[in-house]
Design a protein around this motif. Structure first.
Motif, PDB file in Angstrom:
ATOM      1  N   SER A 167       0.813  -1.185   0.000  1.00  6.36           N
ATOM      2  CA  SER A 167       0.000   0.000   0.000  1.00  6.36           C
ATOM      3  C   SER A 167       0.860   1.253   0.000  1.00  6.36           C
ATOM      4  O   SER A 167       1.834   1.329   0.744  1.00  6.36           O
ATOM      5  CB  SER A 167      -0.924  -0.031   1.210  1.00  6.36           C
ATOM      6  N   ARG A 218       1.495   5.032   0.835  1.00  5.19           N
ATOM      7  CA  ARG A 218       1.022   5.939   1.877  1.00  5.19           C
ATOM      8  C   ARG A 218       1.680   7.308   1.760  1.00  5.19           C
ATOM      9  O   ARG A 218       2.436   7.587   0.823  1.00  5.19           O
ATOM     10  CB  ARG A 218       1.297   5.331   3.256  1.00  5.19           C
ATOM     11  N   TYR A 238       1.398   9.105  -1.515  1.00  3.48           N
ATOM     12  CA  TYR A 238      -0.008   9.498  -1.613  1.00  3.48           C
ATOM     13  C   TYR A 238      -0.309  10.454  -0.469  1.00  3.48           C
ATOM     14  O   TYR A 238      -0.683  10.043   0.622  1.00  3.48           O
ATOM     15  CB  TYR A 238      -0.920   8.274  -1.556  1.00  3.48           C
ATOM     16  N   ARG A 266      -7.278   2.285  -6.426  1.00  5.48           N
ATOM     17  CA  ARG A 266      -7.716   1.734  -5.146  1.00  5.48           C
ATOM     18  C   ARG A 266      -8.090   0.260  -5.313  1.00  5.48           C
ATOM     19  O   ARG A 266      -8.754  -0.115  -6.287  1.00  5.48           O
ATOM     20  CB  ARG A 266      -8.914   2.507  -4.598  1.00  5.48           C
ATOM     21  N   SER A 306     -10.246  -2.676  -4.016  1.00  3.04           N
ATOM     22  CA  SER A 306     -11.497  -2.816  -3.256  1.00  3.04           C
ATOM     23  C   SER A 306     -11.419  -3.897  -2.185  1.00  3.04           C
ATOM     24  O   SER A 306     -12.288  -3.969  -1.314  1.00  3.04           O
ATOM     25  CB  SER A 306     -12.656  -3.125  -4.214  1.00  3.04           C
ATOM     26  N   SER A 365      -9.411  -1.683   2.832  1.00  3.57           N
ATOM     27  CA  SER A 365     -10.061  -0.421   3.186  1.00  3.57           C
ATOM     28  C   SER A 365      -9.067   0.728   3.061  1.00  3.57           C
ATOM     29  O   SER A 365      -7.856   0.542   3.268  1.00  3.57           O
ATOM     30  CB  SER A 365     -10.603  -0.480   4.615  1.00  3.57           C
ATOM     31  N   ALA A 366      -9.567   1.916   2.713  1.00  3.61           N
ATOM     32  CA  ALA A 366      -8.731   3.107   2.668  1.00  3.61           C
ATOM     33  C   ALA A 366      -8.306   3.460   4.101  1.00  3.61           C
ATOM     34  O   ALA A 366      -9.044   3.198   5.046  1.00  3.61           O
ATOM     35  CB  ALA A 366      -9.513   4.249   2.036  1.00  3.61           C
ATOM     36  N   PRO A 367      -7.121   4.025   4.280  1.00  7.11           N
ATOM     37  CA  PRO A 367      -6.174   4.498   3.264  1.00  7.11           C
ATOM     38  C   PRO A 367      -5.121   3.468   2.881  1.00  7.11           C
ATOM     39  O   PRO A 367      -4.101   3.825   2.289  1.00  7.11           O
ATOM     40  CB  PRO A 367      -5.516   5.675   3.976  1.00  7.11           C
ATOM     41  N   HIS A 368      -5.341   2.213   3.217  1.00  9.11           N
ATOM     42  CA  HIS A 368      -4.321   1.185   3.016  1.00  9.11           C
ATOM     43  C   HIS A 368      -4.378   0.541   1.626  1.00  9.11           C
ATOM     44  O   HIS A 368      -3.604  -0.376   1.357  1.00  9.11           O
ATOM     45  CB  HIS A 368      -4.472   0.098   4.080  1.00  9.11           C
ATOM     46  N   ASN A 369      -5.280   0.994   0.788  1.00 10.34           N
ATOM     47  CA  ASN A 369      -5.505   0.285  -0.477  1.00 10.34           C
ATOM     48  C   ASN A 369      -5.063   1.045  -1.720  1.00 10.34           C
ATOM     49  O   ASN A 369      -5.405   0.659  -2.838  1.00 10.34           O
ATOM     50  CB  ASN A 369      -6.986  -0.075  -0.611  1.00 10.34           C
ATOM     51  N   ALA A 370      -4.289   2.117  -1.561  1.00  8.00           N
ATOM     52  CA  ALA A 370      -3.777   2.832  -2.732  1.00  8.00           C
ATOM     53  C   ALA A 370      -2.615   2.056  -3.333  1.00  8.00           C
ATOM     54  O   ALA A 370      -1.747   1.563  -2.623  1.00  8.00           O
ATOM     55  CB  ALA A 370      -3.327   4.233  -2.359  1.00  8.00           C
TER      56      ALA A 370
END
Length: 384
Positions: A136, A138, A158, A190, A192, A195-200
């Motif tokens: 991910s 960050r 990000y 992203r 799916s 969960s955000a913010p760990h999925n960028a």
């Protein structure tokens, strides 16, 4: 189109391994190694019977045509990749961020503390276009920028802590920010399943697109001369004479609680964290490195409300270097933001790394005593 000029980093030359320097030049020189020459071994010269004065030449086959040394690992790689600026990526390192994608493809990885006793990783990729997925991704912390600059790397992140905003805006920092409107929908995506913010995440292809959008130079600056010193091909691997046995290496970070175990069969340190093997979800391979550096630094809390840290990057300190199951004490020095960090043994000689991947542990001086080395695996009890 956003244009930033590349920082001119005057770094120490890796003369010991003949790494590419001035790669932007079209003139042929002795720094980018792509040889097609043959060598004459005079020790092998013989006179054929009946033909006095004639000699035989032993032709030494060139095995590195089209290749050059990597600044990051000291290994022979495709010469087109060797002159390519790497990409440094901010990567989350919490349970929610794992499994991580792409980490095993990195040539150098920095691990450093951020707020709340967690760490973030900064993997540096030479051949980033071949990485299927990096996640991910960050936000930036100020001190990571200095380490990225040491490698003339393009810096992907990000968002950022507000303390880093001014430096990210400097002309000498080439960064790819997921909060940039030009990049948010073309470079970053992203997943799916998280969960955000760990999925960028980004792909090798999308990173290349982001660099194109921002108009950054893709090759090293002409005055870039590298970072580490590596052993030569014809030398034996570096054995740390006078060092201590280090079958298990434990950095002492509180949350991910990582450790490395030396594998005698491969000659690599295999990494574990969060009570299990540190595995890359791209290929299900465990992260393994040849070299481990420890850099003990001073630090302070820069913002008590958010817990943001100020970690020293410029100055000097001590640490350790581990490779091939041995560890020695070292010192480090960095004179300015535009200079690399240099590492020295106790006799004041700059250390030479074994060719391969390197993991750099940034250790807060308050917790230096938490760094532990175990001579044998039997002495170590893995976290349960």
């Amino acid at each position: 189109m956003k244009m930033k000029k590349t920082v001119a980093i005057g770094l120490i030359c890796l003369l010991a391994v003949g790494l590419p320097v001035g790669c932007g030049s079209t003139e042929e020189d002795d720094t980018v190694i792509s040889s097609t020459e043959t060598e004459v071994n005079t020790d092998k010269i013989a006179e054929p019977a009946g033909e006095i004065g004639e000699v035989e030449e032993e032709v030494v086959e060139d095995t590195h045509t089209g290749q050059a040394r990597s600044y990051l690992t000291g290994e022979w790689i495709d010469e087109g990749i060797a002159v390519q600026r790497p990409v440094a990526v901010m990567m989350g390192n919490t349970v929610d961020a794992t499994p991580q994608y792409g980490i095993s493809s990195a040539d150098v990885v920095y691990e450093a503390p951020v707020e709340a006793n967690i760490t973030r990783l900064m993997p540096i990729f030479q051949d980033y276009e071949e990485v299927e997925k990096i996640m991910s991704i960050r936000s930036c912390r100020l001190y990571y920028i200095d380490w990225a600059l040491e490698f003339d790397a393009i810096y992907a992140h990000y968002g950022q802590a507000y303390l880093a905003k001014d430096m990210l805006g400097a002309e000498y920092v080439d960064d790819l920010n997921g909060l940039d409107g030009d990049l948010g929908n073309t470079m970053y995506f992203r997943d799916s399943s998280k969960s955000a913010p760990h999925n960028a995440y980004a792909t090798g292809e999308s990173i290349a697109k982001g660099i194109e959008i921002d108009g950054y130079d893709t090759q090293y600056s002409e005055d870039y001369t590298g970072h580490y010193l590596f052993n030569e091909d014809d030398e034996n691997e570096i054995e740390l004479t006078g060092g201590e046995a280090a079958a298990v290496v434990k950095p002492g970070y509180k949350i991910d609680n990582p450790w490395f175990v030396y594998n005698e069969d491969t000659g690599l340190y295999e990494r574990y964290q969060f009570k299990s093997a540190h595995v890359d979800a791209n290929n299900n391979e465990q992260v393994a490195v040849k070299n481990i550096l420890f850099q003990v630094v001073s630090w302070s809390v820069a913002d008590s409300e958010h817990g943001y840290l100020d970690v020293t990057t410029i100055g000097s300190g001590d640490g350790w270097y581990a490779t091939n199951g041995q560890v020695i004490p070292i010192t480090w020095s960095k004179e300015s933001q535009s200079e690399p960090t240099h590492y020295y043994d106790m006799d004041g000689n700059e250390i030479v790394l074994n060719q391969g991947k390197t993991w750099v542990n940034i250790i807060q001086d308050t917790y230096r005593d938490d760094v532990t080395f175990y001579a044998t695996e039997d002495e170590f009890t893995a976290p349960q």
